[in-house]
Design an enzyme around this catalytic site. Structure first.
Site, PDB file in Angstrom:
ATOM      1  N   SER A   8      -8.376  -5.749   4.643  1.00  0.00           N
ATOM      2  CA  SER A   8      -8.069  -5.008   3.423  1.00  0.00           C
ATOM      3  C   SER A   8      -8.362  -5.892   2.225  1.00  0.00           C
ATOM      4  CB  SER A   8      -6.587  -4.591   3.410  1.00  0.00           C
ATOM      5  OG  SER A   8      -6.241  -3.957   2.200  1.00  0.00           O
ATOM      6  N   CYS A   9      -9.127  -5.359   1.262  1.00  0.00           N
ATOM      7  CA  CYS A   9      -9.416  -6.099   0.036  1.00  0.00           C
ATOM      8  C   CYS A   9      -9.193  -5.188  -1.155  1.00  0.00           C
ATOM      9  CB  CYS A   9     -10.840  -6.661   0.054  1.00  0.00           C
ATOM     10  SG  CYS A   9     -12.138  -5.406  -0.079  1.00  0.00           S
ATOM     11  N   PRO A  10      -9.133  -5.722  -2.376  1.00  0.00           N
ATOM     12  CA  PRO A  10      -8.804  -4.901  -3.537  1.00  0.00           C
ATOM     13  C   PRO A  10      -9.722  -3.710  -3.755  1.00  0.00           C
ATOM     14  CG  PRO A  10      -8.535  -7.199  -4.076  1.00  0.00           C
ATOM     15  CD  PRO A  10      -9.154  -7.150  -2.712  1.00  0.00           C
ATOM     16  N   THR A  11     -11.043  -3.903  -3.656  1.00  0.00           N
ATOM     17  CA  THR A  11     -11.948  -2.778  -3.877  1.00  0.00           C
ATOM     18  C   THR A  11     -12.153  -1.959  -2.629  1.00  0.00           C
ATOM     19  OG1 THR A  11     -13.823  -4.240  -3.455  1.00  0.00           O
ATOM     20  CG2 THR A  11     -13.207  -3.886  -5.745  1.00  0.00           C
ATOM     21  N   GLY A  12     -11.903  -2.559  -1.472  1.00  0.00           N
ATOM     22  CA  GLY A  12     -12.019  -1.817  -0.228  1.00  0.00           C
ATOM     23  C   GLY A  12     -13.445  -1.511   0.167  1.00  0.00           C
TER      24      GLY A  12
END
Length: 485
Positions: A8-12
């Site tokens: 999972s990352c901020p921008t996805g």
């Protein structure tokens, strides 16, 4: 062994996908089975519960919160950032093997509200061994991840309104009484853009203390908007709301009182306290700082623009989608909110350079790169044109010393030239596809091309020194790190 994993990352988009690919490649190379769940922008089908039940360990490669984390609470775990997973996937899988053999399990999450309204996302009570700085960064990045869809939708629609109509038809028309297409685009985009600060605040709070903190965070963000405190006020409101609800969860309660706490006490008391503090204590100083930022942005000329461009450019290319890059992007958003449109143009120009430069370098001297890196270079043309800086990550991960400094130099050139040319951008994303919405676009394209040429030339030289025509790095490592591209 059998593993499950979540990224999972901020921008996805890029980091989460690339981390998942790298871990899958590393696990299979070591003879293990693994099923990955990418909690990205498009949503992710959850891992089958039977696979989770029979797994030996779970791998979290995350920069933002994991939805329904308690599904994995019985498993030994390894938790790293997405960039660490991309760079050192083999090591991450080996750590998972060790965790499975030793039975290192996650500490039970705080039940908090029992069945009274909280969902399964209880990870905020378990930091997984992270330090305070890493936890705060995760909270902020989670807020940013939920804000980005509003940023993109609102910003592009507002920019489109000005592209098809003049300022009068856009801003002076009441679309509800006298319909015009520019006014409609502006109204829809404006409504989306008005949600940026409340969504940021609400989901920072959500990351910290789950659903009971959303209402206090959102209301604090709305008050920050009303006072003019902007993103700074939203961040403070979110942290305040999350911290307050986390503190209230520690108050001992039993029986019926415990069940009503998340439904009644946390949101009501939290909203009242956060709202009051925003109005009486925090809001005005944050608004003053925001106003000072706006005045500084409006006054930037000459040398000031050069310094700002150098900083923006180097930050955008330093970690190519990581927290430093996101900080520069957030600055561009703050400038947009202050109706200063040049910084956002510089941010996007700088962010487009690294993938384009690496794509060009793989064409200039293809023998310096592995076959997978050359394929990643081909993908870099589209990723760079679309303002997806992460397209250069496989190259930076495999050879950071030779790749990152040239990318920073080229991105700085593009950002400085964009500011000196007074290019403007009302849309916060889109790359070359929103070129019609960019003020002074011919010179803006010149800035991007110039930065790309500088970065490509420098990286080709640095990778050529002492290497002749041999591919750089270990081919197997490069294969794992570039599989996602």
């Amino acid at each position: 062994m059998k593993f499950v994993g979540v990224t999972s990352c901020p921008t996805g988009i890029a980091h989460s996908e690339m981390a998942a690919e790298a871990i899958e490649v590393a696990a299979k190379k070591q003879g293990h089975e693994i099923e990955m769940e990418v909690q990205g922008a498009s949503g992710a089908p959850p891992i089958d519960s039977e696979l989770i039940k029979n797994a030996d360990a779970v791998i979290f490669a995350i920069d933002a919160d994991v939805r329904d984390r308690n599904r994995f609470s019985h498993l030994p775990k390894v938790e790293v950032g997405t960039r660490h997973a991309i760079d050192k996937a083999d090591e991450v899988v080996k750590r998972a093997v060790t965790a499975a053999e030793e039975g290192t399990k996650e500490q039970p999450a705080d039940a908090g509200s029992g069945d009274g309204g909280e969902d399964a996302q209880t990870q905020s009570s378990d930091s997984g061994g992270r330090g305070v700085g890493a936890e705060v960064r995760r909270w902020l990045m989670t807020g940013v991840s939920y804000m980005i869809p509003f940023v993109v939708a609102g910003g592009i629609l507002i920019a489109a309104a000005f592209a098809v109509g003049d300022a009068v038809t856009v801003t002076d028309s009441n679309v509800y009484e006298n319909f015009t297409i520019p006014a409609m685009l502006f109204e829809i985009g404006g409504q989306a853009f008005s949600m940026l600060v409340p969504i940021l605040a609400g989901f920072i709070a959500y990351s910290m203390a789950d659903r009971p903190a959303i209402a206090p965070g959102l209301v604090g963000g709305l008050i920050a908007n009303a006072i003019g405190a902007g993103f700074l006020g939203g961040i403070l409101a979110g942290l305040l709301a999350g911290g307050l609800v986390m503190a209230m969860k520690k108050i001992p309660a039993k029986g019926a009182i415990k069940r009503i706490m998340p439904i009644l006490v946390y949101p009501v008391v939290g909203t009242l306290v956060v709202g009051a503090l925003m109005i009486l204590v925090i809001g005005e100083p944050a608004a003053a700082l925001t106003s000072g930022l706006e005045s500084w942005l409006q006054g930037l000329q000459g040398t000031g623009s050069i310094i700002l461009g150098l900083i923006i450019g180097m930050m955008m290319a330093f970690d190519m989608g990581g927290p430093v890059n996101k900080a520069a992007y957030a600055f561009g958003l703050a400038a947009l909110e202050a109706q200063s449109y040049a910084p956002m143009a510089a941010v996007m120009a700088a962010g487009m350079v690294p993938p384009l430069a690496m794509a060009l370098s793989t064409r200039i001297r293809p023998k310096l790169y592995t076959e997978n890196e050359r394929q990643a270079g081909d993908a870099g043309w589209l990723m760079g044109a679309s303002f997806i800086t992460e397209g250069a990550i496989p190259f930076a991960a495999a050879d950071p010393i030779r790749v990152i400094p040239p990318m920073m130099a080229g991105s700085a050139v593009a950002a400085v030239m964009s500011l000196l040319f007074n290019a403007t951008l009302r849309a916060p994303h889109g790359g070359i596809w929103v070129i019609a919405l960019i003020g002074n676009w011919p010179l803006y394209l010149l800035a991007i091309v110039s930065g790309t040429l500088v970065a490509a030339a420098l990286v080709t030289v640095t990778k050529s020194v002492g290497r002749g025509d041999e591919p750089t790095g270990d081919d197997e490592k490069a294969d794992a790190q570039t599989a996602a591209a």
